[in-house]
Design an enzyme around this catalytic site. Structure first.
Site, PDB file in Angstrom:
ATOM      1  N   LYS A  33       0.838  -1.200   0.000  1.00 34.50           N
ATOM      2  CA  LYS A  33       0.000   0.000   0.000  1.00 34.50           C
ATOM      3  C   LYS A  33       0.873   1.249   0.000  1.00 34.50           C
ATOM      4  O   LYS A  33       2.077   1.192   0.263  1.00 34.50           O
ATOM      5  CB  LYS A  33      -0.914   0.003   1.223  1.00 34.50           C
ATOM      6  CG  LYS A  33      -0.172   0.132   2.548  1.00 34.50           C
ATOM      7  CD  LYS A  33      -1.127   0.180   3.722  1.00 34.50           C
ATOM      8  CE  LYS A  33      -0.344   0.344   5.039  1.00 34.50           C
ATOM      9  NZ  LYS A  33      -1.250   0.482   6.202  1.00 34.50           N
ATOM     10  N   ARG A 131     -10.524   0.496  14.699  1.00 31.28           N
ATOM     11  CA  ARG A 131     -10.635   1.147  13.393  1.00 31.28           C
ATOM     12  C   ARG A 131     -11.614   0.327  12.555  1.00 31.28           C
ATOM     13  O   ARG A 131     -12.762   0.149  12.935  1.00 31.28           O
ATOM     14  CB  ARG A 131      -9.254   1.242  12.718  1.00 31.28           C
ATOM     15  CG  ARG A 131      -8.231   2.044  13.502  1.00 31.28           C
ATOM     16  CD  ARG A 131      -6.951   2.295  12.724  1.00 31.28           C
ATOM     17  NE  ARG A 131      -6.481   1.119  11.984  1.00 31.28           N
ATOM     18  CZ  ARG A 131      -5.279   1.014  11.434  1.00 31.28           C
ATOM     19  NH1 ARG A 131      -4.417   2.013  11.541  1.00 31.28           N
ATOM     20  NH2 ARG A 131      -4.920  -0.091  10.785  1.00 31.28           N
ATOM     21  N   TYR A 265      14.873  30.868   6.365  1.00 34.15           N
ATOM     22  CA  TYR A 265      13.815  31.730   6.892  1.00 34.15           C
ATOM     23  C   TYR A 265      13.890  31.846   8.406  1.00 34.15           C
ATOM     24  O   TYR A 265      14.064  30.848   9.115  1.00 34.15           O
ATOM     25  CB  TYR A 265      12.446  31.183   6.500  1.00 34.15           C
ATOM     26  CG  TYR A 265      12.180  31.194   5.011  1.00 34.15           C
ATOM     27  CD1 TYR A 265      12.204  32.383   4.285  1.00 34.15           C
ATOM     28  CD2 TYR A 265      11.913  30.017   4.323  1.00 34.15           C
ATOM     29  CE1 TYR A 265      11.956  32.402   2.926  1.00 34.15           C
ATOM     30  CE2 TYR A 265      11.661  30.023   2.957  1.00 34.15           C
ATOM     31  CZ  TYR A 265      11.694  31.219   2.268  1.00 34.15           C
ATOM     32  OH  TYR A 265      11.451  31.232   0.915  1.00 34.15           O
ATOM     33  N   MET A 313      10.715  24.815   1.342  1.00 27.34           N
ATOM     34  CA  MET A 313       9.920  23.962   0.467  1.00 27.34           C
ATOM     35  C   MET A 313      10.783  23.093  -0.446  1.00 27.34           C
ATOM     36  O   MET A 313      10.451  21.933  -0.699  1.00 27.34           O
ATOM     37  CB  MET A 313       8.970  24.809  -0.384  1.00 27.34           C
ATOM     38  CG  MET A 313       8.030  23.986  -1.243  1.00 27.34           C
ATOM     39  SD  MET A 313       6.877  24.994  -2.208  1.00 27.34           S
ATOM     40  CE  MET A 313       5.862  25.716  -0.920  1.00 27.34           C
TER      41      MET A 313
END
Length: 385
Positions: A33, A131, A265, A313
């Site tokens: 998966k 779940r 940043y 990013m």
């Protein structure tokens, strides 16, 4: 090469072979998966088959159908369904379907009738994970619905299964409770006439630590890719595994900066002295966790470094001190650890997560490059000779 994830398919093959040797007569399902945990669905499925995986497991039906489209003819189980999902496509493709409730059984029966085929169904029991899965109180009704559909020729109940909540926490009190609950739910279903091909509960940590949970089939996800789901017990080598993914990048720039120079940043890192900075052209758009800022480990210029400043990013910076480097030199973010590079587990520790997330979050912008003899195999339902 800006960045690439190098996938050792022979490692995946050998990891599955190691699991087969561990679990005796139980069959092995390799869980592919989420694009094979970020490693690449189809190549990893082929490598797992070559290692002896009799089953493949996917979360969603699109993954299973992609396997069929690529020529995989072996057993494939898909377990995460929603109302109106592609049940009929799955039945036509001979994909095994997990059923956790009566609504799903109804949709499977409708799909079987529409396709003119008998659907292969696994009834899933919720033994404590909370779940997906059928609660014990509702289990008798689901079993009866499965038996009725089977008598009508719409389905064949071929599997009974459940999933652990805390198998990665050795000694957790829920483990024996879930095993007892599953055994009782099995007894009820089989007492009513269900004759499953496979009963299965063991996930990766249970496969490594709980032989009593093997039943007829074990399901290994993280272990397929050579990572340990129980790092506090042992690393990959302790279980005969090898990590399959190495994440590398080419330095996009190297420069000297004076003391007091800020980096990235917010200037959360400021050079304490004149130093050399190297720019690594990967960032959170590629799956590098932003909270690896000032924390993530990287091998550059022969030594482990720590990310300096914030992960952006598309890029981040490492401090090389006075060590020499040049644009185009290799930076290894993580790999097996053979060359002193960090591992996915090291990144998990540095960022407060688990190695599952580290490998699965590597984005599509990072190409996968496949190595190993298994890279030339085709997808089949049986292990390679």
């Amino acid at each position: 090469m800006r960045a690439e994830a190098r996938i050792d398919l022979d490692a995946i093959r050998d990891n599955i072979a190691a699991v087969r040797a561990r679990v005796g007569s139980a069959a092995v399902m390799s869980v592919v998966k989420a694009d094979a945990y970020g490693h690449g669905l189809l190549p990893c499925a082929r490598a797992a088959r070559a290692g002896g995986a009799a089953w493949l497991g996917t979360a969603v039906v699109e993954e299973a159908l992609a396997l069929r489209a690529a020529g995989d003819t072996g057993r494939v189980l898909t377990w995460l369904w929603a109302p109106g999902d592609r049940f009929e496509d799955a039945v036509r493709a001979d994909v095994d379907i997990s059923v956790s409730g009566l609504w799903a059984m109804r949709e499977v029966v409708d799909a079987a009738r529409a396709s003119g085929r008998t659907a292969r169904v696994h009834l899933k029991a919720d033994t404590g994970l909370g779940r997906n899965g059928c609660q014990p109180a509702d289990w008798p009704a689901l079993v009866e619905a499965g038996l009725k559909a089977q008598a009508d020729g719409a389905v064949e109940v071929v599997g009974l299964w459940s999933h652990f909540a805390c198998a990665d926490e050795p000694g957790h009190p829920s483990i024996p409770v879930q095993l007892v609950e599953f055994t009782e739910m099995l007894a009820h279903a089989e007492g009513r006439g269900v004759t499953p091909e496979v009963r299965h509960m063991a996930n990766s940590p249970a496969t490594l630590l709980l032989p009593e949970s093997y039943f007829d089939l074990v399901r290994v996800g993280l272990v397929s890719y050579g990572l340990s789901p129980v790092p506090e017990v042992g690393g990959p080598a302790d279980f005969g595994l090898r990590p399959a993914m190495t994440l590398a990048a080419s330095l996009a720039g190297v420069k000297r900066v004076p003391a007091g120079h800020g980096v990235s940043y917010g200037h959360s890192w400021i050079a304490p002295r004149e130093t050399t900075l190297a720019l690594v052209p990967t960032g959170y758009a590629d799956g590098i966790p932003r909270n690896a800022s000032n924390a993530g480990p990287v091998l550059v210029a022969g030594r482990r470094r720590t990310i300096a400043g914030r992960v952006a990013m598309d890029q981040f910076v490492v401090d090389l001190g006075d060590d020499p480097a040049a644009a185009g030199d290799e930076a290894i973010l993580f790999g097996p650890g053979d060359r002193g590079e960090p591992t996915a587990e090291d990144w998990a520790v540095a960022t407060g997560t688990i190695s599952y997330e580290i490998v699965t979050r590597i984005g599509a912008r990072v190409p996968r490059v496949y190595t190993g003899t298994t890279a030339g195999t085709t997808a089949t339902g049986t292990a390679a000779p």
